[in-house]
Design an enzyme around this catalytic site. Sequence first.
Site, PDB file in Angstrom:
ATOM      1  N   LYS A  58      17.121 -17.614  35.571  1.00  0.00           N
ATOM      2  CA  LYS A  58      16.740 -18.177  36.860  1.00  0.00           C
ATOM      3  C   LYS A  58      16.824 -17.132  37.974  1.00  0.00           C
ATOM      4  O   LYS A  58      15.968 -17.086  38.864  1.00  0.00           O
ATOM      5  CB  LYS A  58      17.630 -19.388  37.171  1.00  0.00           C
ATOM      6  N   GLN A 102      25.011 -24.998  37.655  1.00  0.00           N
ATOM      7  CA  GLN A 102      24.607 -24.961  36.259  1.00  0.00           C
ATOM      8  C   GLN A 102      25.432 -25.980  35.469  1.00  0.00           C
ATOM      9  O   GLN A 102      26.654 -25.957  35.497  1.00  0.00           O
ATOM     10  CB  GLN A 102      24.808 -23.562  35.684  1.00  0.00           C
ATOM     11  N   ASP A 125      17.878 -28.900  43.070  1.00  0.00           N
ATOM     12  CA  ASP A 125      17.845 -29.301  41.658  1.00  0.00           C
ATOM     13  C   ASP A 125      17.719 -30.822  41.523  1.00  0.00           C
ATOM     14  O   ASP A 125      17.570 -31.331  40.409  1.00  0.00           O
ATOM     15  CB  ASP A 125      19.110 -28.801  40.951  1.00  0.00           C
TER      16      ASP A 125
END
Length: 293
Positions: A58, A102, A125
């Site tokens: 990413k 994450q 996200d």
Amino acid sequence: MSSTQTAQLMDGAGLARRIVAEAARHASEITRRTGVTPCLATVLVGEDPASATYVRMKRARCARAGIASRFVGLPAATTTAELVDTLGSLSQDPDVHGILLQHPVGAHIDERAAFEAIAPEKDVDGVTMNSFGAMSFGLPGFTSCTPGGIMRLLDEYRVELAGRHAVVVGRSPILGKPVGMLLLARDATVTYCHSRTADLGAVLREADVVVAAVGRPRLIRGEDIKPGAVVIDAGYNPGNVGDVDFDSACERARLITPVPGGVGPMTIAVLLAQTVDAARQQTGATTDVRAEC
């Protein structure tokens, strides 16, 4: 790949490259107009090799798109309170426009409490309850990235959803549940299936669109697919295996996503596009970079 394949592959990798290129152009424009470079902060708890690989990937994609990245690595023993404090500090930092935690985090951490420490305007996200609620009611906000990527793929291949029966296999709060709500917003009739669903195959054989998001390798086989259905495999299991038995499903599906190269690249593309959009909102730049999810 089966020699009898009839399904057309849905090229998530190619579409993702176009989305990222567009995000890069808008990021450059934001920087030109405001002097600010869009910035994504990525938080990783522990040193799980797979998670570390995802984070590096990413960050590399950010660099190629002209997006700054800030990595925050925390020890595996980090407590919920410490993680919440870190995410809260990033939420208050004006130089950070988007935050990615994450996941999954360690079992000793309250993941939901951690997600909720992310400010809604930086939840690129799409993992907070605020984002889920806004998405469900059709209000402005950030979409969960994998569901958003799935919708972009369906749009790219002009899949008609109104009046169609969509079956979502999986009910996670950041994949199964939100993709069902997005499909419902497009006037699909949505059925959620999960580990307690009786006779999953019978339900699947009625589906015009199947979204597999349960994390069980090759759970869905060709005989479970209605001829001509669209199959979206959002599962990713060891060995580059999805939740759908690809070869047998290809013999019945009209469209299908490969694993890898289907949903995965779209997830990262939407994340970057939404980071740039967050920067636009926070800096007041006039360019519109919203991911069309």
